[in-house]
Structures are given as structure tokens and as C-alpha cells.
Design an enzyme around this catalytic site. Structure first.
Site, PDB file in Angstrom:
ATOM      1  N   VAL A 187       0.812  -1.216   0.000  1.00 52.04           N
ATOM      2  CA  VAL A 187       0.000   0.000   0.000  1.00 52.04           C
ATOM      3  C   VAL A 187       0.852   1.275   0.000  1.00 52.04           C
ATOM      4  O   VAL A 187       0.303   2.373  -0.030  1.00 52.04           O
ATOM      5  CB  VAL A 187      -0.978   0.049   1.193  1.00 52.04           C
ATOM      6  N   LYS A 188       2.180   1.145   0.031  1.00 49.64           N
ATOM      7  CA  LYS A 188       3.041   2.320   0.028  1.00 49.64           C
ATOM      8  C   LYS A 188       3.173   2.887  -1.390  1.00 49.64           C
ATOM      9  O   LYS A 188       2.559   2.412  -2.340  1.00 49.64           O
ATOM     10  CB  LYS A 188       4.410   1.975   0.623  1.00 49.64           C
ATOM     11  N   ILE A 189       4.031   3.902  -1.534  1.00 46.27           N
ATOM     12  CA  ILE A 189       4.104   4.646  -2.800  1.00 46.27           C
ATOM     13  C   ILE A 189       4.586   3.756  -3.935  1.00 46.27           C
ATOM     14  O   ILE A 189       4.030   3.752  -5.033  1.00 46.27           O
ATOM     15  CB  ILE A 189       5.033   5.874  -2.649  1.00 46.27           C
TER      16      ILE A 189
END
Length: 383
Positions: A187-189
Site C-alpha cells: 500500500v506504500k508509494i
């Protein structure tokens, strides 16, 4: 269900992983140092050490800075538990510094006051871990000035913040800290499926973190207790761990990194559109600090005091909107309560938690989906 976060995997990503899978190396091959070099170059720092999670990166960063029994680490209570747990893995103790109520980051003024009191009591921290909440950098210049005054080390927990900037420099450049940590969770960049990285300007810190991620083993004769027995020889010179990233993951990370700036720009466009769409609703949109360009990992609103957050949350989930809450203050977790922390210890963090709600934000979120999110929120907050 529209989730609060989602990875974006393209055909190019799949091809990069397949190429690594069909190569001669599956783990710790050429893709890992390429990924490390690419991230270090992007951030403008000297060294990067890839590991299997940001939690592992925090752990080896603490060890590399010499954190151990009898030492103290301070961090923000509004973060994931790993930002604090990394100290416990080293045998150190943890304390917290309350947040800035506007940015939700560790407050430099609260830090200054706590440091002054700790200096009087002889219990200063060895390490402070500012957390760049939701992708927006902390006030690192102020924290660096306090580090110089009081003699502590700084680890930037930038798990949310790759692609962000502070005072015109990329987060991770290392101008204000000893080590910076990134996360590559889905779910991170950008993602490596699971993974993390520790960046530093210090070659000695980088070398130690490289050993710690791989069992504490070296092949460098200069670090051995005696001359090598032969070209095959290695020695374990300290107690390390198996925190290695695979070549498959690094290949995915390299492919994703090519789209990093575009991902962050898209998150900003969606965040600005949220700001407009939410105007008039009884919620407060996230603020932007003038010194920071957020990576916008999360879009967190605060509900008006008269709203029942649980009712709003459940109504939106029932409408197919995967809202979430980031984060439950760490000091209120049962394990930390057992160490003596209590409600009221960090009142600004606790007030934040009572009203926080994370709305969906990710690069492939469409405007139609965003309209659904806002419509569901409008219905949920309706009297």
C-alpha cells in the site's frame, strides 16, 4: 469495495520479475544493488541497504547506531508499532513525544521541552525517530538542531514518504538525519511486495547494516580475526539476521521506481480534488506544511467533534468504501500499557485518534470512485 490503498502492478513490472525469475539469481543477485543504487541516486545520498521490510530496516538502523540496553529511543505515538518496537528489539526502552495537531507529526516544540526536562534528569534519548506521517516530512531542521544540541542520533521513519521532499530536497537525502528508512509494502508509494531500505551518507553505518542484514557475516579480510583460510572463507563477526531482499523483489522495485514521480503527482491531484469535494462537509482536510512536499501515502481527515466516528466508519464500509484509521496511538496498546503508559500521557495524539478517518487514496483511484467515496461520506455524516 474501494480499498484505502492498492498497489499498481503493470505489464512492465511483471516482465521485470519474470526476467529475474528466469535469471541465474533469485536472491541477493545483481538486481538488489541496482535497486539500492537507484534509490540512493534518486534521493541524492551515498548508500542504501535493501532489506525485507521497513521494520527490519529500523532494527538494523538502531543497532548500527549502537542502541542497546540502558539506552532510550523516542518516537511519535501516532505511527505503526514498528517505529517503537525497533528499540525493544535492541534491549532499549521507548518513550514518546506528542504530535503537532496540524501535521500529526512529532512536534519539535514538545520535543524541545521534553529534552530540556530529560537533560535535568539525566535521561536523554540516544535515538529519536521522527515519523513522516502520511508522507509529509517532519520539521527536520528543527529536530536536527535539537540533535546537535543534545547529542542524540536521528532515524527518519520515512516509510510513508519516498518521493516526498523537504525544503526542496528529496526525503532520504540525509541532510538532517543519520539514517532514513523507507517501506515498500504494497500500500506504500512503490512496492517490492514486502521490503524496506535504510539510507545513509555514512559508509561505516552502511557497511554495518549490510552485515547485520546477512547474519553478521563478512568476507572482508580486514574485519576478520585472522587471515582467510582460502578464497571461500567468511567469518561471522557479530550477531546478525536474515533480513535480505530477493532479486525478484528488487526487480519489481526497480520497475516501480520509474513511475515514482508520476505516482506522487497523481496522489497530489487526487488529494487536491478531495479538498474541493469535501468543502462544506463537517471534516477537516489534511494540512500541507510550507517546507514539505508530501508523498501523500494517506489522506486522513478529522471528523467534527459531534460526529460518531464508529458510526461513520461502519456506514462507509457498508457502502463499499474501505476507510481505515491510522493509527491507534502506540502508547495505548496493551503491551505498552503494561510498561506503564496511560491514557492522557500524550493528549494531542489521543485527541487526533478519536476523530481520524483515512479515505481511499492510490494512483489508480478514478474520479468516479472518488465521487463515490465523497458521496458515502456525505451520507454518513448527515444528521
Amino acid at each position: 469495495m474501494i480499498p484505502y490503498g492498492r498497489q499498481d502492478i503493470t505489464a512492465e513490472d511483471v516482465a521485470a520479475v519474470v526476467a529475474a525469475l528466469t535469471s541465474d539469481f533469485l536472491t541477493q543477485g545483481p538486481q538488489v544493488p541496482r535497486f539500492e543504487r537507484a534509490v540512493a541516486d534518486y534521493c541524492g545520498t551515498g548508500y542504501a541497504v535493501a532489506v525485507n521490510s521497513a521494520t527490519s530496516a529500523l532494527h538494523i538502523a538502531c543497532l548500527a547506531l549502537g542502541l542497546g540496553p540502558g539506552d532510550r529511543l523516542w518516537t511519535s505515538p501516532v505511527t505503526f508499532v514498528a517505529s517503537a518496537n525497533c528499540a525493544l528489539y535492541c534491549g532499549a526502552t521507548v518513550d514518546f513525544v506528542d504530535i503537532d495537531p496540524a501535521t500529526f507529526n512529532l512536534c519539535p516544540r514538545a520535543l524541545a521541552a521534553k529534552l530540556a526536562a530529560a537533560a535535568q534528569d539525566g535521561c536523554l534519548p540516544k535515538v529519536v525517530v521522527p515519523v513522516h506521517f502520511a508522507g509529509q516530512s517532519c520539521d527536520m531542521a528543527a529536530i536536527r538542531a535539537l540533535a546537535d544540541q543534545y547529542g542524540f542520533k536521528v532515524i527518519e521513519d520515512a516509510s510513508h514518504a519516498i518521493g516526498g521532499r523537504y525544503r526542496g530536497l528529496p526525503v532520504g537525502a540525509g541532510d538532517y538525519s543519520d539514517i532514513t528508512v523507507f517501506s515498500f509494502h504494497p500500500v506504500k508509494i512503490v512496492t517490492t511486495a514486502e521490503g524496506g531500505m535504510a539510507l545513509t551518507r555514512d559508509p561505516a553505518l552502511a557497511a554495518r547494516m549490510e552485515r547485520l542484514r546477512s547474519h553478521g557475516i563478512t568476507r572482508d579480510p580486514a574485519l576478520m580475526s585472522h587471515a582467510p583460510d582460502g578464497p571461500w572463507y567468511y567469518q561471522q563477526v557479530e550477531l546478525g539476521f536474515n533480513y535480505r531482499l530477493t532479486d525478484l523483489q528488487a526487480a519489481l522495485g526497480l520497475s516501480q521506481l520509474a513511475r515514482l514521480d508520476g505516482y506522487v503527482a497523481r496522489r497530489h491531484a487526487l488529494a487536491e480534488r478531495y479538498d474541493r469535494l469535501l468543502a462544506g462537509l463537517p471534516v477537516t482536510a489534511p494540512c500541507r506544511h510550507g517546507d514539505a512536499y508530501s508523498a501523500f501515502h494517506l489522506y486522513v481527515v478529522r471528523l467534527a467533534p459531534d460526529l460518531d466516528r464508529r458510526r461513520v466508519f461502519e456506514a462507509m464500509r457498508a457502502a463499499g468504501i474501505g476507510v481505515n484509521v491510522h493509527y491507534i496511538p502506540v502508547h495505548t496498546q496493551p503491551w505498552y500499557r503494561a510498561q506503564g503508559f496511560r491514557d492522557g500521557d500524550f493528549p494531542l495524539a489521543e485527541a487526533y485518534y478519536r476523530s481520524a478517518l483515512t479515505l481511499p487514496l492510490y494512483p489508480t483511484l478514478t474520479e468516479d470512485e472518488q465521487d463515490r467515496v465523497v458521496a458515502a461520506l456525505a451520507a454518513a455524516v448527515r444528521p
